[in-house]
Design an enzyme around this catalytic site. Structure first.
Site, short mmCIF file in Angstrom:
data_model
loop_
_atom_site.label_atom_id
_atom_site.label_comp_id
_atom_site.label_asym_id
_atom_site.label_seq_id
_atom_site.Cartn_x
_atom_site.Cartn_y
_atom_site.Cartn_z
N THR A 165 49.56 39.75 32.42
CA THR A 165 50.50 39.92 31.24
C THR A 165 51.79 40.50 31.99
OG1 THR A 165 49.58 42.22 31.27
CG2 THR A 165 48.89 40.73 29.50
N HIS A 205 37.41 38.96 29.48
CA HIS A 205 38.63 39.03 30.42
C HIS A 205 38.46 38.67 31.88
CE1 HIS A 205 41.21 41.72 27.64
NE2 HIS A 205 40.30 41.86 27.18
N LYS A 246 55.91 39.97 31.03
CA LYS A 246 56.99 41.01 30.98
C LYS A 246 58.30 40.84 32.02
CE LYS A 246 53.20 44.39 31.10
NZ LYS A 246 52.54 45.19 31.69
N LYS A 289 51.10 44.90 40.75
CA LYS A 289 49.66 44.72 39.77
C LYS A 289 48.81 45.24 40.68
CE LYS A 289 50.58 40.12 39.99
NZ LYS A 289 50.21 39.62 38.99
N ARG A 290 47.57 45.71 40.13
CA ARG A 290 46.51 46.07 41.11
C ARG A 290 46.39 45.23 42.31
NH1 ARG A 290 43.11 50.14 38.85
NH2 ARG A 290 42.09 50.08 40.81
N LYS A 328 44.39 38.38 43.90
CA LYS A 328 45.88 38.34 43.49
C LYS A 328 46.75 38.00 44.61
CE LYS A 328 45.36 41.77 39.53
NZ LYS A 328 46.19 41.29 38.43
C1 LIG Z 1 51.55 44.88 32.93
C2 LIG Z 1 50.90 45.74 33.75
C3 LIG Z 1 49.71 45.60 34.65
C4 LIG Z 1 49.20 44.17 34.42
O1 LIG Z 1 49.77 43.15 35.44
P1 LIG Z 1 49.19 41.94 36.11
O2 LIG Z 1 50.56 41.49 36.93
O3 LIG Z 1 49.14 41.15 34.69
O4 LIG Z 1 48.07 42.48 36.66
C5 LIG Z 1 49.21 46.25 35.33
N1 LIG Z 1 49.74 47.77 35.19
C6 LIG Z 1 50.73 48.09 34.74
C7 LIG Z 1 51.34 49.44 34.71
C8 LIG Z 1 51.34 47.30 33.81
O5 LIG Z 1 52.32 47.57 32.90
#
Ligand SMILES: *Cc1c(COP(=O)(O)O)cnc(C)c1O
Length: 843
Positions: A683, A384, A687, A575-576, A581
């Site tokens: 991911t 990952h 979404k 995101k984190r 990022k």
């Molecule tokens: C999808 C998701 C992530 C991942 O987000 P990235 O933009 O891919 O880093 C992190 N936290 C939550 C709650 C999510 O639903």
């Protein structure tokens, strides 16, 4: 889609205080609104045990949850019984994290009883949405990796693949984030306080797990040379099982989470000798092992305990698999790879390679070669990350004190492996050093990624670009040795949760225009392309987005007090929080606009709400300062009448799956702006796309494939490519050169340094700016101009509403590839070799 089979008429034992007409369906299994209503009443009395006058929404939540669990239970047992009887191959997904999100709504959706539940509650004077909001989500993951595991469980069940997710039942999940005076404050996530109605504890399904101590050699009665592990500590793992209901099918799989306990016999002995407090202490020490989920990116976070967590859940899971396997029709151990596929979700469970060898050799007395053949054929490993600091290694000292037997086994794996390397690449000493399972740079360490790679027949990255980079960088030597073992499975997300459940408005529009097949065949969204030029459809599309933005605006107002206008563009980065990022790049753009508006009163921009969310690891200094930067700029912008007509900045606290349901569907613009080569897949990007957001992004992770699918004309691309990043870093990155050539950038950084956003405090944000100017491995300043220019194109496109709607529809229409169903089919076909096993309900 198979029909969910209904149940036999039977009302024996039903409780019906209301004295309704004779019911026709059993209150444990019936799917009608009436049966559900009776079930809820029944649970209020017999499980919750509260008189009517004392009932709260929370009690109704628990009663409905239990009623829904009852309905899954029959499918759950039928599924388990079927794979036991029919001897189908089972997929086991080993993951230190499962970020499941709220369960009730999803289970209602997958069982097809949302309407019935709404009706049943209405008959009891309750409102479903209010009841759904009572659920406390189990935050047993940090972010993307844990959420991926949850999406994969949903797809495995929906695709009727028998499977078990194995992980840890942390008593405290990822911390709850609050914002106080602009800073992140961490609060413990006590998610179990009001109970967890979804799990069933199985105290009888428990396993013993050793820790520490030493090993001894001995000869068994038959004269075989054997090794015995004399542990320093022994604990017990007990399982808590949660049903994972597939959508529109009877398949209901299992998530098994292990909880650590002390071993009674030890405690009992201490009790007998009068040392009662010692017994209690042992209990406390043992339970520490599954106490808390460690946040990502923590420098040196409780290393030893983390290793113990990993070993604990891996050992319980493998013992469970071996027990089921040997009990199941007395299958020989050699048949293990025919009956089980075990996937390692990153390196966290990679000790499994050594543990399976130990179990097969020391406990089941197989020979080395036989055990190794089984191990290799059973495991697959998903990588990952390429970030060197995230590749797990354990200092040899800690490892040998903790897992002495495993270290011996790893040495033996390594000797044999390095012999193989020597035979393939004679005289290449440097290669041996690079590939060894034991790292020699600095102090010696065990390299878990190498262990996982050597012990798996299939190794994959999580996006096309990432898998290529893996083969060219961190695992290059291994790729040269075994090219046939390497592949790619681009991540995916479940359209049930991230479209149907979280975007009911869009769900209705989709169902009415293209039918509901998209829920299981996301490629069917392509049919939306027929509507892009239909003005009536475009209007409905816009209306849905507008309503979702209203919903988010309400939530933002209630949590932060900030008012957002839902007609503005919603530009979202959730995101984190991490330097790679590059949330700070986003902020530099915001300050650029702020500065332009301040400098030139006649300047105007298309109004935008900039929305951020995400947790920073508690010990990650720079990430916490980045949050402070966002909140500081937000406070200034939102309160300045010169600019707050055009822009607002929000930091939404405590980003989690529950509020993700409100966030992704409300986005117009998705920020995916990581430094090229650093985000393995992402991911969140998927979404957003499914929900009709346009992406501004770099060529990183799955963005590359998102752009390919959407068409380059429907994606806002900016920034350096992986090759360009590498070239700049090889030459020596000089941030000052970008400052010298870009006065606007210099002004932006100067504003921060002067304290323009911190009431004149020139120190608090200095570390962020210093980092950007002096030692930024993520090249923020190098991408600044390209990003800001690209944002201007975004604004221009936004101002042409029809163009934007068209692009939005096309993004959603072309997001089919990013369903986790596609990803899981690929794992099933290319790595696990497992077939569907439709389940019938027998009565
Ligand atoms: C999808 C998701 C992530 C991942 O987000 P990235 O933009 O891919 O880093 C992190 N936290 C939550 C709650 C999510 O639903």
């Amino acid at each position: 889609m198979t029909d969910v089979v209904n149940t036999t008429p039977d009302n024996v034992g039903d409780f019906d205080a209301a004295g309704s007409p004779p019911p026709h369906e059993h209150s444990r299994t019936g799917l009608s609104a009436d049966a559900l209503r009776r079930a809820i009443s029944d649970h209020l009395t017999y499980s919750i045990a509260r008189p009517a006058a004392a009932l709260t929404s929370d009690h109704y939540y628990r009663a409905l949850a239990l009623a829904v669990r009852d309905r899954m239970q029959q499918r759950w047992m039928a599924t388990t019984q079927d794979w036991l009887d029919l001897s189908n191959k089972v997929t086991c997904y080993l993951s230190a994290e499962f970020l499941m999100g709220p369960q009730l709504g999803n289970n209602l959706l997958n069982l097809g009883i949302e309407k019935q539940a709404r009706e049943a509650l209405a008959a009891l004077g309750q409102e479903l949405d209010e009841i759904l909001a009572c659920e406390e989500e189990p935050g047993l993951g940090n972010g993307g990796l844990g959420r991926l595991a949850a999406c994969y469980l949903d797809s495995l069940a929906t695709l009727e693949r028998p499977s078990i997710g194995y992980g840890i039942r942390y008593e405290f999940g990822i911390f709850d984030q609050e914002i106080q005076n602009g800073w992140q404050v961490e609060k413990t996530d006590n998610w179990l306080v009001s109970g967890n109605p979804w799990e069933i504890d199985k105290p009888d399904a428990s396993y013993i797990v050793n820790w520490g101590g030493y090993t001894e050699q001995y000869e068994d009665l038959a004269g075989h040379h054997r090794v015995r592990w004399i542990p320093q500590q022994v604990i017990k793992g007990v399982s808590y099982d949660t049903p994972i209901q597939g959508y529109g099918v009877n398949t209901c799989n299992t998530l098994t989470l292990w909880s650590a306990r002390s071993v009674e016999s030890f405690a009992l002995e201490a009790f007998n000798t009068g040392d009662f407090y010692k017994a209690v202490e042992d209990e406390v020490v043992a339970e520490k092992v599954s106490k808390v989920l460690y946040p990502n990116d923590e420098p040196d976070a409780g290393k030893r305990l983390r290793l113990q967590q990993q070993y604990f859940f891996v050992s319980c899971s493998l013992q469970d698999i071996l027990r089921i396997h040997t009990e199941r029709a007395d299958l020989p151990l050699e048949a293990l790879p025919q009956k089980w596929a075990i996937q390692l979700n990153d390196t966290h469970p990679s000790i499994a390679v050594a543990e399976l060898m130990r179990l097969l050799i020391d406990e089941h007395h197989l020979g080395w070669d036989e055990a190794w053949g089984i191990t290799l054929e059973t495991f697959g490993y998903t990588n990952h990350t390429l970030l060197p600091e995230a590749l797990e290694t354990w200092p040899l000292g800690i490892f040998s004190e903790s897992l002495p037997r495993h270290l011996e086994i790893i040495y033996e794996i390594n000797n044999r492996f390095l012999d193989e390397v020597r035979a393939r690449f004679p005289g290449d000493e440097d290669r041996l050093r690079r590939m060894s399972l034991i790292g020699e740079d600095g102090g010696k360490s065990v390299r878990m990624a190498h262990l996982a790679t050597v012990g798996s027949h299939a190794i994959n990255g999580v996006a096309a670009l990432h898998s290529e980079l893996l083969k060219a960088s961190v695992l290059q030597d291994f790729y040269e040795m075994w090219p046939e073992r390497f592949g790619n499975v681009t991540n995916g997300v479940t359209p049930r949760r991230f479209l149907a459940l979280s975007n009911p408005g869009l769900r209705t529009l989709l169902d009415e225009s293209i039918g509901d097949g998209w829920l299981t065949e996301l490629d069917q969204l392509r049919a939306l392309e027929n509507f892009v030029d239909d003005p009536a459809f475009r209007q409905r599309w816009r209306d849905v987005k507008r309503a979702n933005k209203g919903r988010l605006a309400e939530f933002v107002h209630s949590t932060t007090g900030i008012e957002l206008d839902p007609t503005w563009m919603f530009d979202i980065q959730v995101k984190r929080i991490h330097e790679y990022k590059r949330q700070h790049l986003n902020v530099l753009h915001i300050i650029t606009l702020y500065n332009r508006l301040k400098q030139n009163p006649s300047f105007a921009i298309a109004p935008r709400a900039f929305i951020f969310g995400g947790k920073a690891a508690p010990g990650y200094f720079m990430a916490k300062r980045i949050i402070r930067l966002i909140t500081a700029v937000g406070a200034t912008v939102n309160n300045d009448p010169d600019v707050n007509r055009y822009m607002k900045v929000v930091f939404l606290p405590n980003f989690n799956v529950q509020n993700a349901h409100l966030i992704y569907p409300a986005a117009n613009l998705s920020e995916q702006i990581s430094t090229a080569g650093k985000e393995a897949s992402g991911t969140g990007n998927m979404k957003f796309m499914m929900n009709g957001a346009l992406t501004i992004g770099t060529l990183d992770g799955a963005n590359v494939e998102i752009r390919e699918e959407a068409g380059p004309e429907n994606f806002f691309l900016f920034g350096l490519t992986v090759d360009e990043v590498e070239r700049i870093q090889a030459q020596g990155y000089r941030p000052s050169s970008y400052l010298e050539n870009d006065p606007e950038l210099a002004e932006v950084l100067e504003l921060i340094l002067q304290g323009a956003f911190t009431h004149g405090d020139t120190e608090v944000l200095r570390p962020v700016v210093d980092n950007l100017i002096h030692h930024d491995p993520f090249l923020v300043l190098a991408d600044y101009r390209s990003y800001v220019d690209c944002q201007a194109k975004v604004s221009a496109a936004w101002q042409d509403g029809d163009t934007w709607s068209r692009m939005s529809i096309l993004n959603a229409a072309r997001s089919g590839k990013f369903s986790s169903d596609r990803a899981i089919e690929q794992y099933c076909d290319e790595i696990w070799n497992v077939d569907p096993m439709p389940v019938d309900l027998k009565f």
